[in-house]
Design an enzyme around this catalytic site. Structure first.
Site, PDB file in Angstrom:
ATOM      1  N   HIS A 173     111.575  73.368  24.996  1.00 19.70           N
ATOM      2  CA  HIS A 173     111.234  73.581  23.592  1.00 19.70           C
ATOM      3  C   HIS A 173     110.203  74.689  23.401  1.00 19.70           C
ATOM      4  O   HIS A 173     110.265  75.439  22.439  1.00 19.70           O
ATOM      5  CB  HIS A 173     110.686  72.273  23.010  1.00 19.70           C
ATOM      6  CG  HIS A 173     110.522  72.304  21.528  1.00 19.70           C
ATOM      7  ND1 HIS A 173     111.556  72.047  20.657  1.00 19.70           N
ATOM      8  CD2 HIS A 173     109.450  72.578  20.754  1.00 19.70           C
ATOM      9  CE1 HIS A 173     111.130  72.145  19.427  1.00 19.70           C
ATOM     10  NE2 HIS A 173     109.855  72.468  19.440  1.00 19.70           N
ATOM     11  N   SER A 229     110.984  76.473  14.162  1.00 16.80           N
ATOM     12  CA  SER A 229     110.625  75.060  14.244  1.00 16.80           C
ATOM     13  C   SER A 229     110.639  74.406  12.869  1.00 16.80           C
ATOM     14  O   SER A 229     111.643  74.431  12.170  1.00 16.80           O
ATOM     15  CB  SER A 229     109.258  74.930  14.917  1.00 16.80           C
ATOM     16  OG  SER A 229     108.997  73.591  15.284  1.00 16.80           O
ATOM     17  N   ASP A 282     115.309  69.618  26.893  1.00 15.05           N
ATOM     18  CA  ASP A 282     114.347  69.632  25.793  1.00 15.05           C
ATOM     19  C   ASP A 282     113.872  68.208  25.513  1.00 15.05           C
ATOM     20  O   ASP A 282     114.661  67.334  25.160  1.00 15.05           O
ATOM     21  CB  ASP A 282     114.992  70.229  24.547  1.00 15.05           C
ATOM     22  CG  ASP A 282     113.970  70.620  23.489  1.00 15.05           C
ATOM     23  OD1 ASP A 282     112.927  69.948  23.414  1.00 15.05           O
ATOM     24  OD2 ASP A 282     114.216  71.580  22.749  1.00 15.05           O
TER      25      ASP A 282
END
Length: 701
Positions: A664, A582, A618
């Site tokens: 995600h 991330s 996502d």
């Protein structure tokens, strides 16, 4: 989005840069085969709910239809051209579809080259998964004589003294019409008449809450969509929060008596705050917690009077975070109030809970992270992290003493098991690391010692060595590093090294058990986890020192960590790879620009090959943006190669893998397996081609 970058290196060495916008939550257990499959599932009756009603599209009771939007033209007001807006939208949509079609065609042409290697890696990972994960024990919830637990989407009930062999299945996810979802949270009412569970699909950020009425034949009592958190305030009164567009701002109460009704009890007006629910350990209060990144506010619902309006503990104060527990008419408050601005345990009377009445009970040592906290009748336990080590501090409210216990050196993550009865004399928890599957431990208050629980058939990891290091950063700050390697590995300076980094949002680097990490250790890899500033490993100040205007400190920390590893003989630059998750990709990308020699010494300034995985659904990293990014990345890589057409340069592969399923945050075991296998196969294949010029359009020096 998940990105893999591969740098040049020696053959069969999996080196590269990897960064990802996908965060794997600790509440995402892998799907496993149910060991109690011989017990026939008991079908439940679904009242007032057809199959279509039980879908993820179920509307909540009392939901309001979207109001009509009316517009009017005032004299002299210029109205934008609707035709131009529609033309722009259509053009953008067509461009998006063309790019997607092109990328899918490109992936279909390339993917067969990784087929054999992907198959080998998948087989190895499945073998490890079957060996460790399937034999691990899922968390238990004990209520008096009963023990509840979940396995592979099945909810079981067993007697506490009868063993799991006598467990009976109550119901399964498939019984409820949610075969593609996993159980995220379970809450049982105080009288054990009702069970509330949340079910979540890996393709959605939102969960559905189902309330079951337990008994000889469990019955679905209610289905509530888009729920984030929920708690029982009384035997038949449930409070829950709803989630919309990644935000939680409304709290509802629903009852299951003869006068069934649902009503809104709290709304957060400030969009910066996120609302969730928690019951104090003694079940005296249900807390409504409204939190931003730096400030929090708590409202109390008295569980003896669940229909009364919530009472405010302390009005939100900028920079002050606090959480509430309760014991014997006293509120115990975990808060950042006062100096230093780190967590402390304070207390105040319920009747006068303002911060002017807060009294200090215990303050954490400097650079110590409070990982979790559990309250019991006469004691509380704090799980702490300092310089990478895990500690357990036991605070006695009877003797007013504090005992600190250092947990095993290999332990990097822990998960506290549910303890509904605050009068219990034992606290259970699980310890793990990236290469150590979860192992169960217990702390006995009576015997005042730590007990390792025996787990059947789970192999013990004996060949992995754990080392803790401290690297001196540019400003002399000491940065913790956790290193794992095979005890039998010789000449560590020749071994491949995979460095992990995050350093953002005050979140610790993810060090939970992963089968692929254990596979790398078995194949001779060294794994290093750099706990740089910006993360939360050493308290709130550790985060503040590495965020916003201090972000460069995290980069300096990462550079110092890698340099120390090399100096101590853990691999060398041309054997080193970097992985980040991330927001950690910011540091990973920055290091490639500032210090490429640390991770790719053989082909400097040559852009690496990239493997990007993106999910169509996502909600955080959208597909159109990634499609445009890939096009720009390809152009930049080709332009750079044309400007530096020296002997030894090569044109990198930029590959986009578009997945229809996945989101995600969450991923099933099967989906993760396929994704990890593709990534590792790509890296292996790239390095093999880089080091064998005949396989590539240009040679690799």
């Amino acid at each position: 989005m998940r990105v893999r970058m591969c740098c040049a290196g020696l053959r069969n060495l999996l080196q590269g840069l990897s960064f990802s916008a996908k965060y794997y939550s600790k509440h995402n257990p892998p799907q496993t085969v149910c060991p109690y499959s011989k017990v026939g599932p008991k079908k439940c009756h679904i009242l007032g709910c057809s199959k279509s009603t039980c879908s993820h599209r179920t509307a909540p009771p009392g939901s309001i239809l979207p109001c009509r939007f009316f517009s009017f033209k005032q004299e002299g007001t210029k109205v934008p051209s609707k035709g131009k807006q529609n033309t722009s939208i259509v053009t953008s949509d067509l461009l998006h579809k063309d790019l997607l079609k092109s990328e899918q065609k490109n992936w279909n042409n390339i993917s067969p080259t990784y087929k054999a290697m992907t198959k080998r890696i998948k087989e190895k990972l499945e073998e490890l998964h079957n060996m460790y994960t399937l034999n691990s024990r899922s968390p238990r919830m004990r209520f008096g004589e009963n023990v509840y637990f979940e396995d592979n989407g099945c909810i079981f009930l067993a007697k506490a003294d009868g063993g799991e062999g006598n467990a009976k299945i109550l119901f399964s996810v498939e019984d409820l019409g949610f075969s593609d979802a996993f159980i995220q949270r379970i809450r049982i009412s105080p009288d054990q008449r009702y069970m509330a569970i949340s079910l979540k699909s890996e393709n959605s950020e939102e969960a559905t809450c189902i309330i079951m009425k337990l008994g000889n034949l469990p019955v679905v009592e209610k289905v509530i969509p888009s729920v984030f958190s929920f708690e029982w305030a009384a035997n038949d009164v449930l409070y829950y929060t709803t989630q919309k567009n990644l935000k939680c701002q409304n709290v509802f109460m629903t009852t299951f008596t003869y006068q069934k009704h649902t009503k809104l009890v709290y709304t957060e007006q400030d969009a910066r705050f996120f609302v969730d629910l928690y019951c104090t350990k003694d079940r005296h209060f249900l807390t409504i917690n409204s939190n931003s990144k730096t400030t929090s506010e708590v409202w109390l619902v008295d569980c003896r009077h669940p229909f009364e309006s919530p009472a405010l503990v302390q009005a939100r104060t900028t920079g002050v975070i606090y959480h509430i527990e309760h014991r014997k008419d006293q509120l115990y408050i975990l808060t950042t109030y006062g100096e230093p601005a780190e967590y402390k345990l304070m207390k105040a009377p319920v009747a006068s809970s303002g911060k002017e009445n807060w009294q200090l009970v215990y303050a954490l040592e400097k650079k110590t992270k409070l990982v979790d906290f559990e309250m019991f009748s006469d004691d509380c336990i704090m799980f702490l992290k300092n310089a990478g080590h895990l500690y357990l501090n036991v605070i006695s409210f009877v003797s007013y003493s504090v005992q600190s216990i250092k947990l095993p050196t290999w332990a990097c993550e822990f998960e506290l098991e549910s303890h509904p009865e605050h009068t219990t004399s034992t606290c259970y928890f699980q310890l793990s690391s990236p290469v150590h599957p979860p192992k169960r431990f217990a702390y006995s208050f009576k015997e005042n010692n730590l007990i390792e629980q025996a787990v059947q058939e789970v192999p013990i990891i004996t060949n992995c060595h754990t080392t803790r290091l401290l690297a001196k950063s540019k400003d002399e700050t000491l940065v913790p590093i956790t290193v794992f390697h095979n005890k039998n590995s010789k000449e560590l300076h020749r071994r491949p090294l995979l460095v992990h980094v995050y350093g953002a949002y005050g979140i610790d680097l993810n060090m939970s058990f992963k089968e692929e990490k254990l596979m790398l250790i078995e194949e001779g890899w060294i794994l290093a986890y750099c706990h740089v500033r910006g993360g939360g490993e050493q308290g709130l100040s550790w985060h503040r020192d590495g965020c916003q205007q201090n972000k460069l400190k995290g980069l300096h920390d990462l550079r110092a960590c890698i340099m120390l590893l090399h100096q101590l003989g853990f691999s060398q630059p041309n054997h080193t790879a970097l992985a980040a998750a991330s927001a950690g990709g910011v540091l990973a990308g920055a290091l490639c620009n500032t210090d490429p020699a640390l991770i790719r010494a053989m082909v400097l300034q040559c852009y690496p090959s990239v493997f990007i995985t993106v999910y169509e659904n996502d909600e955080r990293v959208t597909l159109p943006g990634i499609l445009q990014y890939v096009q720009k990345l390809r152009k930049a890589a080709l332009d750079h190669a044309s400007r530096t057409s020296k002997k030894g340069n090569w044109i990198p592969n930029i590959i986009l893998d578009v997945q229809a399923n996945g989101s995600h945050c969450d991923s099933s075991w099967e989906h993760s397996l396929n994704e990890v296998a593709r990534h590792l196969a790509f890296l292996n294949r790239e390095l093999e081609e880089v080091c064998h010029p005949q396989h590539h359009s240009k040679s690799c020096k």
